[in-house]
Design an enzyme around this catalytic site. Structure first.
Site, short mmCIF file in Angstrom:
data_model
loop_
_atom_site.label_atom_id
_atom_site.label_comp_id
_atom_site.label_asym_id
_atom_site.label_seq_id
_atom_site.Cartn_x
_atom_site.Cartn_y
_atom_site.Cartn_z
N LYS A 64 13.67 0.23 4.97
CA LYS A 64 14.14 1.57 4.61
C LYS A 64 13.00 2.58 4.75
CE LYS A 64 13.20 0.44 -0.22
NZ LYS A 64 13.77 -0.20 -1.42
N TYR A 273 -11.63 25.76 -1.99
CA TYR A 273 -10.80 26.63 -2.84
C TYR A 273 -11.25 26.56 -4.31
CZ TYR A 273 -7.20 27.60 0.66
OH TYR A 273 -6.51 28.03 1.76
C1 LIG Z 1 13.11 -1.40 -1.76
C2 LIG Z 1 13.94 -2.55 -2.13
C3 LIG Z 1 13.56 -3.85 -1.79
C4 LIG Z 1 12.20 -4.17 -1.27
O1 LIG Z 1 11.30 -4.07 -2.35
P1 LIG Z 1 9.74 -4.37 -2.23
O2 LIG Z 1 9.25 -4.24 -3.62
O3 LIG Z 1 9.22 -3.31 -1.34
O4 LIG Z 1 9.58 -5.72 -1.66
C5 LIG Z 1 14.46 -4.87 -2.03
N1 LIG Z 1 15.66 -4.62 -2.60
C6 LIG Z 1 16.05 -3.38 -2.97
C7 LIG Z 1 17.36 -3.18 -3.61
C8 LIG Z 1 15.20 -2.31 -2.77
O5 LIG Z 1 15.57 -1.08 -3.15
#
Ligand SMILES: *Cc1c(COP(=O)(O)O)cnc(C)c1O
Length: 376
Positions: A64, A273
């Site tokens: 994702k 800044y």
């Molecule tokens: C993001 C996510 C993962 C992966 O999690 P990690 O901690 O990055 O391994 C797995 N399952 C769900 C539902 C997630 O949202």
């Protein structure tokens, strides 16, 4: 604009000294070296392989948010080449992109489920939504009868998925439609001793025992909790990308930021800044071409370092939108670029310095970097 008198002559001299095109005064004919983000695909593959080998069942790959910011177009195929056959993304759009990248075959699961208006894309790209509510279930079977789906259950995190009572009401109807997967997500998996882990495991079992449907509970942290948490499918994300809690992960991202300019400042002179940093001793200051618009958080100014080989260089004053100033006094020679991410400082070290997590550092990496991929 023509400057009066000798001003124009002076500007012309400066232009030629710096080789500026008079038409576009701010751009050099010789483009400044761009910040380089290098992503090691072989390391991502090895990290996935390690987590997959440790999983008692199959391992999926979570890609994702554009592969945690590292580029789904390269990360997806690398993981498929390593043997990943199931992928998870957050949203339908990401799934459509991933399907384009991977072609037909691999299963692409949508964690956000079946959102209104997404039916055509879900069908055309052959995506498998993880249904999160009775509403999503109705939407799915109405719009796409017979189209594959999974069910996401809420085992205690109270974020996404059907709650026990909702699932109890729907369970028989849902199971009659042959879901591909029953899944849930752990809230505290990065804290192995947290009582929430066992609680969610128990709840998930109660909700799914005896269904005969493949199950998935563990992301990276859950995989490391051990086989009780693995079920038929695990869902590693951050560990593949070199982040905690997978302490044995190979580092994946290297970020080199070019030095634009170096100057010596005297005691009493301020830098940046707000005059936020004032020299007490003679100091050599390098100005770096990257800033908060590139995902380098302003909070890093307080505790952050860039690295020149084995030497660390403290950030001085504030992080600007496009620039950072650092102390290079101790360097014998100022290199062309300094590293924010590299062998001496990984994503979690940067995250710790600004009070966040590696996930946020990775997904925040900016779009102005020249990205190169190694180990393909
Ligand atoms: C993001 C996510 C993962 C992966 O999690 P990690 O901690 O990055 O391994 C797995 N399952 C769900 C539902 C997630 O949202």
């Amino acid at each position: 604009m023509t400057l009066p008198g000798s001003g124009q002559a002076q500007l012309d001299r400066r232009r030629s000294a710096f080789d500026l095109d008079p038409g576009t005064a701010s751009y050099s004919k010789h483009p400044m070296a761009q910040a380089q983000l290098s992503i090691d695909l072989a390391a991502i593959r090895a990290n996935w392989r390690a987590l997959a080998d440790f999983s008692t069942g199959e391992a999926a790959a979570v890609v994702k948010a554009n592969g945690y910011g590292l580029g789904i177009g390269r990360v997806g195929p690398a993981l498929a080449a390593e043997g990943a056959r199931r992928f998870f993304v957050a949203m339908t759009d990401e799934g459509v992109t991933l399907r384009r990248v991977l072609g037909p075959g691999p299963e692409i699961n949508i964690l956000g489920g079946h959102m209104a208006g997404d039916a055509d894309q879900i069908r055309d790209a052959d995506l498998t939504p993880m249904l999160n509510s009775i509403d999503q279930m109705l939407r799915h079977v109405e719009a796409l009868p017979g189209h594959p789906f999974g069910v996401q259950l809420d085992s205690g995190m109270n974020r996404l998925g059907m709650e026990p009572a909702e699932w109890a009401a729907l369970r028989d109807i849902a199971l009659a439609q042959s879901p591909r997967l029953l899944m849930s997500h752990l809230a505290c998996a990065d804290e192995p001793d947290h009582g929430m882990n066992a609680f969610q495991l128990r709840t998930f079992r109660e909700m799914t025992d005896g269904t005969g449907v493949p199950r998935s509970l563990a992301a990276t942290g859950g995989i490391l909790l051990g086989p009780d948490y693995h079920f038929e499918l695990t869902r590693p994300g951050i560990g593949m990308y070199g982040g905690m809690p997978f302490a044995d992960a190979l580092p994946v991202a290297t970020l080199a930021l070019p030095v634009i300019q170096t100057r010596d400042v005297s005691p009493g002179e301020a830098v940046g800044y707000g005059n936020a940093w004032v020299a007490r001793v003679p100091t050599r200051v390098a100005t770096i071409s990257a800033g908060y618009a590139d995902g380098i958080h302003r909070a890093l100014a307080a505790k952050g370092y860039l690295w020149a080989g084995n030497s660390r260089c403290k950030i001085l004053g504030r992080v600007s939108m496009d620039l950072i100033t650092v102390d290079v006094t101790a360097l014998e020679q100022v290199p062309d670029a300094l590293h924010l991410l590299g062998p001496k400082q990984g994503v979690d070290a940067v995250a710790d310095a600004i009070g966040t997590i590696g996930y946020e550092v990775l997904t925040g990496l900016g779009s102005r970097y020249a990205r190169t991929y190694t180990g393909a």
